[in-house]
Design a protein around this motif. Structure first.
Motif, mmCIF file in Angstrom:
data_model
loop_
_atom_site.group_PDB
_atom_site.id
_atom_site.type_symbol
_atom_site.label_atom_id
_atom_site.label_comp_id
_atom_site.label_asym_id
_atom_site.label_seq_id
_atom_site.Cartn_x
_atom_site.Cartn_y
_atom_site.Cartn_z
ATOM 1 N N THR A 138 57.176 -7.721 33.221
ATOM 2 C CA THR A 138 55.774 -7.527 33.593
ATOM 3 C C THR A 138 55.368 -6.103 33.269
ATOM 4 N N GLU A 139 54.101 -5.948 32.967
ATOM 5 C CA GLU A 139 53.598 -4.645 32.541
ATOM 6 C C GLU A 139 53.651 -3.635 33.692
ATOM 7 N N ALA A 140 53.991 -2.410 33.366
ATOM 8 C CA ALA A 140 54.037 -1.354 34.375
ATOM 9 C C ALA A 140 52.641 -1.119 34.944
ATOM 10 N N ALA A 141 52.591 -0.741 36.203
ATOM 11 C CA ALA A 141 51.322 -0.529 36.896
ATOM 12 C C ALA A 141 51.147 0.949 37.216
ATOM 13 N N LEU A 142 49.898 1.410 37.162
ATOM 14 C CA LEU A 142 49.565 2.788 37.519
ATOM 15 C C LEU A 142 49.092 2.841 38.971
ATOM 16 N N TRP A 143 49.553 3.866 39.673
ATOM 17 C CA TRP A 143 49.170 4.077 41.070
ATOM 18 C C TRP A 143 48.805 5.545 41.280
ATOM 19 N N ARG A 144 47.847 5.763 42.160
ATOM 20 C CA ARG A 144 47.552 7.113 42.650
ATOM 21 C C ARG A 144 48.093 7.199 44.072
ATOM 22 N N LEU A 145 48.854 8.251 44.334
ATOM 23 C CA LEU A 145 49.486 8.405 45.641
ATOM 24 C C LEU A 145 49.349 9.838 46.107
ATOM 25 N N ARG A 146 49.011 9.991 47.371
ATOM 26 C CA ARG A 146 48.998 11.311 48.011
ATOM 27 C C ARG A 146 49.898 11.270 49.224
ATOM 28 N N THR A 147 50.636 12.341 49.394
ATOM 29 C CA THR A 147 51.476 12.452 50.578
ATOM 30 C C THR A 147 51.595 13.917 50.961
ATOM 31 N N THR A 148 51.836 14.169 52.219
ATOM 32 C CA THR A 148 51.991 15.538 52.723
ATOM 33 C C THR A 148 53.467 15.805 52.976
ATOM 34 N N VAL A 149 53.954 16.926 52.422
ATOM 35 C CA VAL A 149 55.356 17.305 52.621
ATOM 36 C C VAL A 149 55.413 18.692 53.264
ATOM 37 N N ARG A 150 56.555 18.986 53.868
ATOM 38 C CA ARG A 150 56.733 20.300 54.481
ATOM 39 C C ARG A 150 56.775 21.375 53.401
ATOM 40 N N ASP A 151 56.310 22.538 53.761
ATOM 41 C CA ASP A 151 56.288 23.663 52.812
ATOM 42 C C ASP A 151 57.639 24.380 52.861
ATOM 43 N N THR A 152 58.682 23.642 52.468
ATOM 44 C CA THR A 152 60.028 24.212 52.435
ATOM 45 C C THR A 152 60.682 23.854 51.115
ATOM 46 N N PRO A 153 61.604 24.679 50.627
ATOM 47 C CA PRO A 153 62.260 24.383 49.355
ATOM 48 C C PRO A 153 62.966 23.020 49.405
ATOM 49 N N GLY A 154 62.773 22.243 48.363
ATOM 50 C CA GLY A 154 63.453 20.960 48.252
ATOM 51 C C GLY A 154 62.669 19.774 48.774
ATOM 52 N N SER A 155 61.554 20.001 49.495
ATOM 53 C CA SER A 155 60.789 18.878 50.056
ATOM 54 C C SER A 155 60.180 18.021 48.955
ATOM 55 N N LEU A 156 59.521 18.665 48.000
ATOM 56 C CA LEU A 156 58.943 17.928 46.888
ATOM 57 C C LEU A 156 60.035 17.296 46.029
ATOM 58 N N ALA A 157 61.134 18.004 45.841
ATOM 59 C CA ALA A 157 62.227 17.473 45.028
ATOM 60 C C ALA A 157 62.791 16.192 45.621
ATOM 61 N N ALA A 158 62.849 16.097 46.956
ATOM 62 C CA ALA A 158 63.367 14.894 47.597
ATOM 63 C C ALA A 158 62.469 13.697 47.304
ATOM 64 N N VAL A 159 61.135 13.911 47.331
ATOM 65 C CA VAL A 159 60.206 12.817 47.030
ATOM 66 C C VAL A 159 60.351 12.394 45.575
ATOM 67 N N CYS A 160 60.438 13.366 44.673
ATOM 68 C CA CYS A 160 60.578 13.052 43.250
ATOM 69 C C CYS A 160 61.886 12.295 42.979
ATOM 70 N N ALA A 161 62.957 12.690 43.654
ATOM 71 C CA ALA A 161 64.239 12.017 43.458
ATOM 72 C C ALA A 161 64.180 10.572 43.947
ATOM 73 N N ALA A 162 63.482 10.335 45.062
ATOM 74 C CA ALA A 162 63.362 8.976 45.573
ATOM 75 C C ALA A 162 62.584 8.097 44.603
ATOM 76 N N LEU A 163 61.535 8.641 44.025
ATOM 77 C CA LEU A 163 60.757 7.884 43.049
ATOM 78 C C LEU A 163 61.580 7.617 41.792
ATOM 79 N N ALA A 164 62.304 8.629 41.343
ATOM 80 C CA ALA A 164 63.125 8.454 40.149
ATOM 81 C C ALA A 164 64.191 7.395 40.369
ATOM 82 N N GLY A 165 64.749 7.345 41.574
ATOM 83 C CA GLY A 165 65.773 6.346 41.872
ATOM 84 C C GLY A 165 65.244 4.927 41.787
ATOM 85 N N ALA A 166 63.943 4.736 41.967
ATOM 86 C CA ALA A 166 63.330 3.411 41.865
ATOM 87 C C ALA A 166 62.709 3.195 40.490
ATOM 88 N N ARG A 167 63.051 4.064 39.529
ATOM 89 C CA ARG A 167 62.542 3.977 38.151
ATOM 90 C C ARG A 167 61.024 4.090 38.098
#
Length: 446
Positions: free
Chosen positions: A89-118
Motif C-alpha cells: 500500500t502507498e505510504a501516507a503523509l502525516w503532520r504531527l506535533r508533540t512536546t518534548v523536554r528541553d534536555t539533550p536526547g529528548s528529540l533523538a528518542a522520538v526520532c529513534a522510535a519513529l525510525a524503528g517503525a520505518r
C-alpha cells in the motif's frame, strides 16, 4: 445590477467587523440566510474518505489471524499452499506535533522510535517554549500504519500533548521559502495579508476589527488565538482550534504584519483599457481606500433603485459600507473609470472565511454595456490567482441580471434559493490560466 454587500463574515457566523455600527441587522440576516444556502448540500449515501489535511478520527481494526492447517494421525500431507502475494500500500503523509523536554536526547528518542517503525521524517521544525519544545514533523509512514500507532510511538518515547492529522503533497514545502513567498505577495498587494496568514497557519480564521474609541489595541497570544496590531488601525485576530499557536508562529505573523506596516498604503497598479461599442474608452483598475471620495460621488449619481438592489438595505446607509468594502483587509476591489477619471462602477472580491463573495455596482447611465461582466471576470481572476476554489454572489431571486452575468463566466454554477434570496456559486479551476477568458493580469512588479 445589484449584489448583496459583504459584511466580511467569519465562517458564516456574522460580520468580521462586529463592532462597526454601519453593519445592520438586515445585513446579518441576509448573510446568515446565504450561509445556510451555501451549506445546504445533499449528503452522500456513504461516508467519504476525509480530505487530505483534515483532522482524522482514528479507529483500530483487529488484524486477521492466519489459521494454521491441522493434520490428523493418518492424514496425507497437505499440499503446499500457493504463495500469497505481498500487498503493498502507498505510504501516507502525516503532520504531527508533540512536546518534548528541553534536555539533550529528548528529540533523538522520538526520532529513534519513529525510525524503528520505518517512519521517514520528511521535515522537522522546532518551536521553543518557556519549558520544553514543540517539535513539528512531516512524516511518511508505511502504508497501513494507523494514526493511533504513531501517537503511541511518539508518546512512548517521551512526547506529550501530541497532535496528528493527515497531510498531502501540498505540505511538502520548505517553511522559510514559504514565508518569503508570502512576504513577497504581501509586499505587492496589501489585500494578500489575510490570505498569507491563512496559508501560513492552515485552517484558521482571520478577522479585522477597528480600534474602539478610547481603547488602545494590544497584542495577545493564546493557545487558540493570536491578536496583532493592524497597521491600518485596530487589530487582526487569527483563530485556530488546533494545534495551539506557539511563540514561533506568533513571531512569523508579526513579521508579516510589520512588513505591511513599513510599506504603508499601496494599491497594485494593474490597469486594462476596455473600449465600448459606443466608442467610449474605460479603464479597469485596482481600487483601494484612496477611492473613497470618488465612490461616494458615484453613489450620489446612482438612483435609489440601483443602490437598493446593490445593498439590500436602507439607501441612506449605503455610503457607510464603502470604508469596509474598499479596505484591503477584507478583500480586493476593482474600479471602472472614464477617460476623464470619473468612477462609474465598482466590484469587490470579499474574503468570507473559506469562501469568497463577489459584488458589483454599476452607475445607472453605464448599465447594459458589458461593464458588469468585465468587472466580474476580473474579480474571478483575482480569486483564482489567490488560489480560491469558488466565488459566490448573493441577490434577490427576482433580480435575473445577477444570474445572467454569472452564467456568462462559462464556469460550473450552483444555485440555491430560500425566502427570495438567490445564491449563485461558481467553481474555479486550479489555475487562472484555465479560466475561459483573459482579463486583468497582475504585473510582476506590482
Amino acid at each position: 445590477m445589484g449584489f448583496v454587500p459583504s459584511t466580511g463574515g467569519n465562517e458564516g457566523k456574522g460580520p468580521v467587523d462586529r463592532e462597526d455600527p454601519s453593519f445592520t441587522v438586515w445585513s446579518r440576516h441576509v448573510r446568515d440566510r446565504a450561509t445556510r444556502l451555501r451549506h445546504c448540500r445533499r449528503m452522500p449515501h456513504s461516508t467519504p474518505e476525509p480530505p487530505p489535511g483534515a483532522a482524522t478520527r482514528f479507529r483500530l481494526w483487529p488484524l486477521a489471524r492466519r489459521s494454521r492447517p491441522t493434520r490428523g494421525a493418518g492424514a496425507a500431507p497437505a499440499a503446499p499452499a500457493a504463495p500469497v502475494p505481498e500487498v503493498r500500500t502507498e505510504a501516507a503523509l502525516w503532520r504531527l506535533r508533540t512536546t518534548v523536554r528541553d534536555t539533550p536526547g529528548s528529540l533523538a528518542a522520538v526520532c529513534a522510535a519513529l525510525a524503528g517503525a520505518r517512519v521517514d521524517i520528511v521535515t522537522l521544525q522546532t518551536h521553543p517554549l518557556a519549558e520544553g519544545t514543540v517539535d513539528e514533523f512531516l512524516l511518511r509512514a508505511p502504508g497501513g500504519t494507523a494514526g493511533p500507532e504513531l501517537v503511541r510511538l511518539v508518546e512512548g518515547a517521551g512526547g506529550t500533548d501530541t497532535w496528528l492529522e493527515r497531510a498531502d503533497t501540498h505540505d511538502l514545502v520548505d517553511t522559510p521559502a514559504q514565508v518569503l513567498a508570502l512576504a513577497t505577495r504581501t509586499a505587492l498587494d496589501p489585500a494578500e495579508l489575510p490570505l498569507a496568514l491563512r496559508q501560513l497557519f492552515g485552517r484558521c480564521t482571520v478577522t479585522a476589527a477597528p480600534a474602539a474609541p478610547g481603547v488602545e489595541p494590544v497584542e495577545a497570544l493564546e493557545p487558540a488565538m493570536m491578536q496583532l496590531l493592524d497597521p491600518s488601525g485596530g487589530t487582526l485576530t487569527v483563530r485556530r482550534a488546533h494545534p495551539p499557536f506557539t511563540p514561533t508562529e506568533f513571531a512569523r505573523a508579526r513579521a508579516l504584519v510589520e512588513l505591511d506596516a513599513r510599506l504603508g498604503v499601496r494599491t497594485p497598479a494593474a490597469r486594462r483599457a476596455r473600449p465600448l461599442a459606443s466608442g467610449d474608452e474605460l479603464t479597469v483598475r485596482r481600487a483601494g481606500p484612496e477611492d473613497h471620495e470618488a465612490a461616494l460621488a458615484m453613489h450620489a449619481r446612482c438612483s435609489p433603485a440601483t443602490l437598493a438592489r446593490r445593498y439590500h438595505g436602507p439607501v441612506q446607509d449605503a455610503d457607510r459600507y464603502l470604508g469596509h468594502l474598499l479596505s484591503p483587509r477584507f478583500g480586493q476591489s476593482l474600479a471602472v473609470e472614464t477617460a476623464s477619471g470619473q468612477l462609474v462602477a465598482l466590484g469587490h472580491l470579499l474574503w468570507d472565511g473559506e469562501e469568497n463573495e463577489v459584488a458589483l455596482l454599476v452607475e445607472d447611465g453605464w448599465q447594459r454595456r458589458g461593464i458588469g461582466g468585465a468587472l466580474l471576470r476580473g474579480l474571478v481572476e483575482l480569486a483564482a490567482e489567490a488560489g480560491r476554489s469558488s466565488v459566490y454572489a448573493v441577490t434577490r431571486a427576482a433580480n435575473p441580471g445577477v444570474a445572467g452575468v454569472m452564467r456568462e463566466l462559462g464556469l460550473p454554477l450552483d444555485y440555491q434559493v430560500e425566502d427570495g434570496t438567490l445564491v449563485v456559486t461558481a467553481a474555479l479551476p486550479a489555475s487562472p490560466d484555465r479560466l475561459p477568458w483573459s482579463t486583468l493580469r497582475r504585473p510582476a512588479g506590482g
